[in-house]
Design a protein around this motif. Sequence first.
Motif: not given
Length: 584
Positions: A106-114, A287-298
């Motif tokens: 799950v860590a490989e799927l959810k965490l930043d590939k970098r 703000s919610y806009g900054n919150l969305k920018s925190e989310r990343r996906r491999i």
Amino acid sequence: MSCVDIKFENIVYPKLNRGTANQEILKNLSGCFYSGQLTGILGGSGAGKTTLINLLSGHITTNIGGKVSINDAICSGADLKNSSIYLMDDDLLQTSLTVKESLLLVAELKLDKRLSASNKIKTCLSIVEKLNLTSSLNTMTENLSGGEKRRLSIALELISDPPIIFMDEPTSGLDEVSAKNTIDLLRSLSRDGKTIICTIHQPSNIIFNMLEHVYFINDGRCIYDGTVNGLVPFLDNILFPCPKNYNPADYILEMSQNNEEISLRCNSVFTPYRFDREKCGNKEIVSYGNLKSERRRIGFLKQTGVLLKRHFIQTKRRKLAMGINVAHHILCGLMTGFLYVGTGNDAAKTANIYKLSLGAVAYISFAYAIIPILVYPFQIKIIKREISNDWYGLKAYFLTQSLAPLPYMIPLCFLFTISCFGIVDSSLSLERYSRLSVILIGVAIVSHFYGHTIGAIFNAKNACVIGSMVATIAMNIGSFHHYRISFTTWVIRQTTFTRYGVTGCLLTFYQNRKLNCSEIVCRHSVEKLIYDDFGVGIPSYLVQLSGLVVNVICYAICFYVILRIKFYSNLVEVWRNFKAKLSK
């Protein structure tokens, strides 16, 4: 971690047109759930708890009246889904994996590939330590206790560090000690600034006093919104004092369900709850806009690679099942071929080869369709949870389901071909064995997608009945070999994959081959007459193979569309609302 508050105003569900009978589940609900504290939504059966949490988590998106906002920014259902994770009351975990393997995958799927592998391991270990799962790291998930499964379900979602956690009945099915430990864990997570919202049907006095904010619902209306300590004074204020040594949660639920007057008094003195923001510590409100920018996906390919890795680990662990599968293919091949032993090169016994081809196609069809038909209705719940909580995308999962069976499907079909057709005619060349195997592999792939499509649509009981019924009809139509058939029957037969499998086997067996004759005259010494009598149509191996490829594509598309509807579309929700209206 940033503080995230969820506010909802005048929520009505389902939103109905004027003149429609009153069928609302949620009736003008308003409130605010704050980060930094544990919120419990309480109410009796059918009060609307789960409906409210489904709506706030973005799993209900149609026929909604009112508005929902995150940190004072109005958001859609998709926004709510992207900002939260949702844990249902049943602990849906992948089997044949250890706790450690589950977390790392799950860590490989959810965490930043970098992020380096060592940092991913550190993240997992810190969560394991926080959730007291260190002693269970090498335990298979199916061997965990109920409390450990619940903690592992939470741990898997914490890897992505979500700001909002929704939980439906987190204490259901647990003993008092495990339930207390679970609530204590949720309280500690809320101290990190997370917004923790859970529904609880009927908490014990101990569990109730561990909650910090409670939101009571009765008949779709809020009757109390405040702290646990404030409930008893509230009951005194509306002249329904709670008896001493009585659980206040039980008392207000019993009284509100049995006495309509208490609900009216609750509504008359209702005041929205306000939380002291200083309790959130030094956490930042963004703000919610900054919150969305925190989310990343491999990426898509990376997701597919991890899912294939998970599948192969699970398959390798299921050694008994694989051994049974190998033995099953060999024994069934031998038993089927034994009925027609030594008749493969006899022009007087071509009907035997036709029956053999039909039996081989029937076996492969049911062998690769029946398992997903029986298992997938249960497995799809796990997949839906993983996709809903943004572990991976549907396309990556679909590609995995398409590729994962091939490494064992190909050799198993080849084993069956050798054991089945080898004793019928020992003079077959390797080329003919290979062609027969390719045809049966094509049938197996079509059956694989067919079984998953049926399993995705129906529950296990209905899927078994409908899946076997449709497969039997397809087998009968595909095996109808008389060349004088109606146009309608001919068209239907062209759509059945079994027809291409049977004729493909027949063509492979007899094409460009001189047969012996055990009788005085053999009509089928002429190759063309074999094809005419058995209704082969165009005597081309490539045509039959192309027909199977088209069937694979069609069933794969059907499977993907069904998954798309189930996981993303509102059609299922609309259909349920329509059925509810019809029933009333």
